[in-house]
Design an enzyme around this catalytic site. Structure first.
Site: not given
Length: 257
Positions: A143-147
């Site tokens: 997901p976008y929040s991961v990296m």
């Protein structure tokens, strides 16, 4: 009989670690990189083997052709496709020149160098092809929040995994070994050249990556993940890939009707 390894990106990091380890194991070397002074330092530091320094930029046609020529004409025992560039950024922000360089170095170069080396290896009845990828090859669904986003870089690493797996199958009736190495974050100059400070992040050493790779070859691993303790995780990924591949049909799936 002498052993000869060609290592790209041999001037630093993982490539330097491969060159040093292989030299210690009695391999003569063709050390490829863009920085002549670093390659000459390597050549001066190792003893008991011959080291040919080949200065080349694999992002250029001239450099790629020169290294492919060496692969085709030298009796290589091992090819290590290690050269890389970082260029971490979202695709919309990635300059076209950097996108071209990234694909040239991480996709086109390993493809053409392997293609150049293989006929001689097959004729001689021995050879090993190692391509350095990374765990980001498996990060596509994250997901976008991961990296931070780095679509082209991650995609180039995924290409190395699938190509190596398919090439292993193509060469199954032969003695040629194929391996793709997927380390996580490694303590090299790679990230600092991108302006990233990862000094506080736990990182594997380049020497440990090479240790895993060479031991993985002994174990018959096609995909070597130096930091993954549970290889069942990798097996599950690849079995799911095959299940999806086998699950296709010429009929339109119900959800699309």
């Amino acid at each position: 009989m002498s052993k000869l390894a060609l290592v790209t990106g041999a001037s630093s990091g993982i490539g330097l670690a491969y060159a040093e380890r292989l030299a210690a194991e009695g391999y003569d070397l063709v050390a490829v990189g863009r920085r002549r002074e670093r390659l000459e330092e390597l050549a001066a530091a190792v003893t008991g083997v011959e080291v040919q320094v080949l200065v080349a930029d694999l992002a250029t046609d001239e450099g790629l052709d020169a290294v492919a020529g060496a692969c085709a004409t030298r009796p290589l025992t091992m090819l290590v496709n290690n050269a890389g560039v970082s260029h971490y950024m979202p695709l919309a922000e990635l300059p076209a020149a950097e996108a071209r360089e990234l694909v040239a170095v991480k996709v086109l170069a390993p493809t053409l160098l392997t293609r150049a080396a293989l006929p001689g290896m097959l004729e001689r009845g021995e050879g090993t092809i190692v391509t350095v990828s990374g765990m980001l090859a498996f990060s596509g669904p994250a997901p976008y929040s991961v990296m931070p986003r780095r679509a082209v870089y991650a995609g180039s690493l995924a290409h190395a995994v699938t190509m190596s797996q398919a090439l292993h199958t193509e060469l199954e009736p032969t003695p040629i070994r194929v391996q793709v190495v997927c380390p996580g974050v490694v303590a090299t100059e790679f990230h600092s050249r991108q302006g990233l400070d990862l000094s506080a992040v736990p990182r594997m050493t380049a020497a440990d990556v090479v240790t895993a790779s060479l031991r993985g070859l002994e174990l018959g691993e096609v995909v070597c993940a130096p930091g993954v303790e549970d290889t069942g995780l990798l097996d599950a990924v690849f079995q799911a890939d095959l299940a999806a591949f086998a699950g296709q049909s010429p009929e339109l799936a119900t959800r699309y009707r």
